[in-house]
Scaffold this motif. Structure first.
Motif, PDB file in Angstrom:
ATOM      1  N   ILE A  26      34.826  18.021  -1.979  1.00 12.54           N
ATOM      2  CA  ILE A  26      34.360  17.207  -0.858  1.00 12.54           C
ATOM      3  C   ILE A  26      32.890  17.500  -0.569  1.00 12.54           C
ATOM      4  N   SER A  27      32.139  16.451  -0.310  1.00 12.84           N
ATOM      5  CA  SER A  27      30.754  16.611   0.143  1.00 12.84           C
ATOM      6  C   SER A  27      30.738  16.482   1.670  1.00 12.84           C
ATOM      7  N   PHE A  28      30.255  17.514   2.359  1.00 14.09           N
ATOM      8  CA  PHE A  28      30.195  17.497   3.816  1.00 14.09           C
ATOM      9  C   PHE A  28      28.756  17.216   4.265  1.00 14.09           C
ATOM     10  N   ILE A  29      28.609  16.261   5.173  1.00 15.07           N
ATOM     11  CA  ILE A  29      27.293  15.896   5.709  1.00 15.07           C
ATOM     12  C   ILE A  29      27.289  16.181   7.207  1.00 15.07           C
ATOM     13  N   ASN A  30      26.332  16.969   7.666  1.00 20.24           N
ATOM     14  CA  ASN A  30      26.256  17.359   9.073  1.00 20.24           C
ATOM     15  C   ASN A  30      25.468  16.340   9.893  1.00 20.24           C
ATOM     16  N   TYR A  31      25.989  16.011  11.076  1.00 21.13           N
ATOM     17  CA  TYR A  31      25.294  15.159  12.031  1.00 21.13           C
ATOM     18  C   TYR A  31      25.235  15.935  13.347  1.00 21.13           C
ATOM     19  N   HIS A  41      23.755   6.515  17.489  1.00 20.68           N
ATOM     20  CA  HIS A  41      22.892   6.368  16.314  1.00 20.68           C
ATOM     21  C   HIS A  41      23.376   7.220  15.152  1.00 20.68           C
ATOM     22  N   LEU A  42      23.973   8.392  15.470  1.00 21.54           N
ATOM     23  CA  LEU A  42      24.497   9.262  14.409  1.00 21.54           C
ATOM     24  C   LEU A  42      25.725   8.628  13.748  1.00 21.54           C
ATOM     25  N   ILE A  43      26.565   7.975  14.551  1.00 24.52           N
ATOM     26  CA  ILE A  43      27.756   7.333  13.995  1.00 24.52           C
ATOM     27  C   ILE A  43      27.358   6.127  13.143  1.00 24.52           C
ATOM     28  N   ASP A  44      26.341   5.384  13.583  1.00 23.98           N
ATOM     29  CA  ASP A  44      25.838   4.267  12.765  1.00 23.98           C
ATOM     30  C   ASP A  44      25.339   4.775  11.410  1.00 23.98           C
ATOM     31  N   GLN A  45      24.639   5.903  11.436  1.00 22.29           N
ATOM     32  CA  GLN A  45      24.148   6.493  10.183  1.00 22.29           C
ATOM     33  C   GLN A  45      25.318   6.948   9.308  1.00 22.29           C
ATOM     34  N   ALA A  46      26.308   7.600   9.929  1.00 20.11           N
ATOM     35  CA  ALA A  46      27.471   8.081   9.187  1.00 20.11           C
ATOM     36  C   ALA A  46      28.241   6.929   8.556  1.00 20.11           C
TER      37      ALA A  46
END
Length: 443
Positions: A26-31, A41-46
């Motif tokens: 799994i690749s995990f991306i932090n917001y 804005h973070l959810i839109d990016q995600a």
């Protein structure tokens, strides 16, 4: 590679990121956010980067629901529980030697604290508690969340010398208390809870990926279909337009079928198209041929199931106004959605499978929930599963899932296939799979 977004404060990301290595596939991306109510804005990016979103807790999940739905993201959050409360209180008592009645506490629900005290037979304590139980409610309009109320709650008690220490469940409150030099800690986050939160997100993401590979069939019926002598030329024009649309959907057009025309793709590609409203290309087709369209989209685990669901969805378009293009979807759970791009509603169609209904009656559950259990088994690719995995899929407590499993075991519809050791220390978890007796319902 599958990507999971982890959305939380700096403190939360620092706590959970050391366990990403447990899931190398799994690749995990932090917001990272400054406040959990300013995360749109973070959810839109995600929504453009990940397959699934893991929120740090109930507050962020509460404020992110609308944007999560808009981006058609599946999401969950690390739950708050009595273990977090008891561990935090023990830490304060052990390191600070401060009695319970000298601690101010904020947490999602006061009953978490009450349950802990009840377990250790502490009665009638003088407590300073402030909670925010509304974060567990689904509301169209989100309640205002003013952290200054929580900061003042702790600070005023401390200044009045009624308390000596503050225990908070809100990172932003903890940071403000530290600025005011008020002795405080953020709720202790157990390693086990963090790992289980990641495991839950990974399990649900895998199930989603399996679901995305379902077959999707688009059945298109043209309102003003020409008479026989003009049909051949018109059909060739239609097929040319459909092939153009199919390329955008990673799909193929059936050359053997016309009126209704059929397009075959997978659910993942179909849902991306819906998310980006690529099906607006269909409305362009409506203009090119000067005719309204009736469109039924069906999802299924087999070609036959998806085709049947597309046919049923098409049937419901015929009940609508025919002067404009109408689109309905029928999924593997017999959930009907539509009309798309209008005032969408969801319906669960009546289950007419007498065998399913009979089994549901024996198990004292609804046919809908039984079909959801069958869906889970298929998505899990008929592998052994734990009660927690079933609970995650059904969005119920583990105890509820265990009660459901018990009903199946009593009727010899499930078998115990072994046990699984959790990542952290703890009791092994029993693993189950369907018995030969239940397999006949999947044929």
């Amino acid at each position: 590679m599958v990507a999971i977004g982890v959305l939380g404060s700096n403190l939360y990301i620092d706590a959970i990121s050391p366990y990403y290595h447990l899931f190398p596939e799994i690749s995990f991306i932090n917001y990272i956010y400054d406040s959990p109510w300013e995360i749109d804005h973070l959810i839109d990016q995600a929504g453009k980067e990940v397959d699934f979103l893991l929120f740090s807790g109930a507050i962020a999940y509460y404020f992110g629901q609308k944007k999560t739905n808009e981006n058609q993201l599946m999401a969950t959050y690390v739950p708050f529980n009595e273990f977090v409360v008891s561990l935090s209180l023990f830490s304060i008592y052990f390191h600070e030697k401060i009695p319970l009645e000298k601690i101010s506490i904020d947490l999602p629900k006061q009953e978490f604290l009450e349950n802990v005290l009840k377990e250790i037979h502490i009665t009638d304590p003088t407590l300073f508690v402030k909670d925010y139980p509304w974060v567990y409610q689904v509301e169209e309009k989100k309640a205002a969340f003013d952290i200054t109320q929580f900061v003042h709650f702790h600070a005023d008690l401390y200044k009045e010398k009624k308390t000596q220490f503050a225990l908070t469940s809100i990172h932003a409150v903890y940071e403000e208390l530290q600025k005011l030099s008020i002795p405080s800690i953020y709720m202790v986050q157990p390693k086990q809870s963090l790992k289980e939160g990641l495991e839950r997100a990974v399990t649900l993401t895998r199930l989603k990926k399996t679901k995305d590979s379902q077959i999707a069939v688009i059945s298109i019926k043209i309102g003003n279909y020409p008479v026989q002598q003009e049909e051949q030329v018109f059909r060739l024009q239609i097929l040319q337009h459909l092939h153009q649309m199919a390329r955008q959907l990673n799909a193929r057009v059936s050359l053997d079928q016309h009126q209704p025309f059929l397009i075959y793709t997978n659910r993942g590609s179909m849902e991306v198209a819906l998310k980006e409203q690529n099906l607006q290309k269909i409305l362009e087709l409506e203009g090119k041929i000067n005719s309204p369209l009736q469109i039924g989209i069906g999802y299924g685990y087999t070609m036959n199931e998806a085709e049947n669901h597309a046919t049923e969805a098409l049937y419901f378009t015929e009940k609508q106004v025919t002067e404009k293009t109408t689109i309905f979807i029928l999924d593997e759970d017999k959930k009907l959605i539509g009309p798309l791009f209008e005032n969408e509603k969801q319906y669960v169609l009546k289950n007419e499978n007498q065998h399913i209904q009979s089994l549901a009656d024996q198990l004292k559950m609804t046919a809908k929930n039984l079909i959801r259990f069958f869906d889970f088994v298929r998505l899990h690719q008929f592998r052994s599963f734990s009660a927690q995995e079933l609970a995650d899929y059904l969005a119920v407590s583990r105890r509820s899932a265990e009660r459901l499993i018990k009903r199946f075991l009593e009727r010899e519809l499930l078998t115990i296939t072994g046990e699984e050791q959790p990542y952290d220390q703890g009791r092994p978890r029993a693993l189950y799979n369907i018995s030969e007796k239940l397999k006949k319902y999947f044929s």
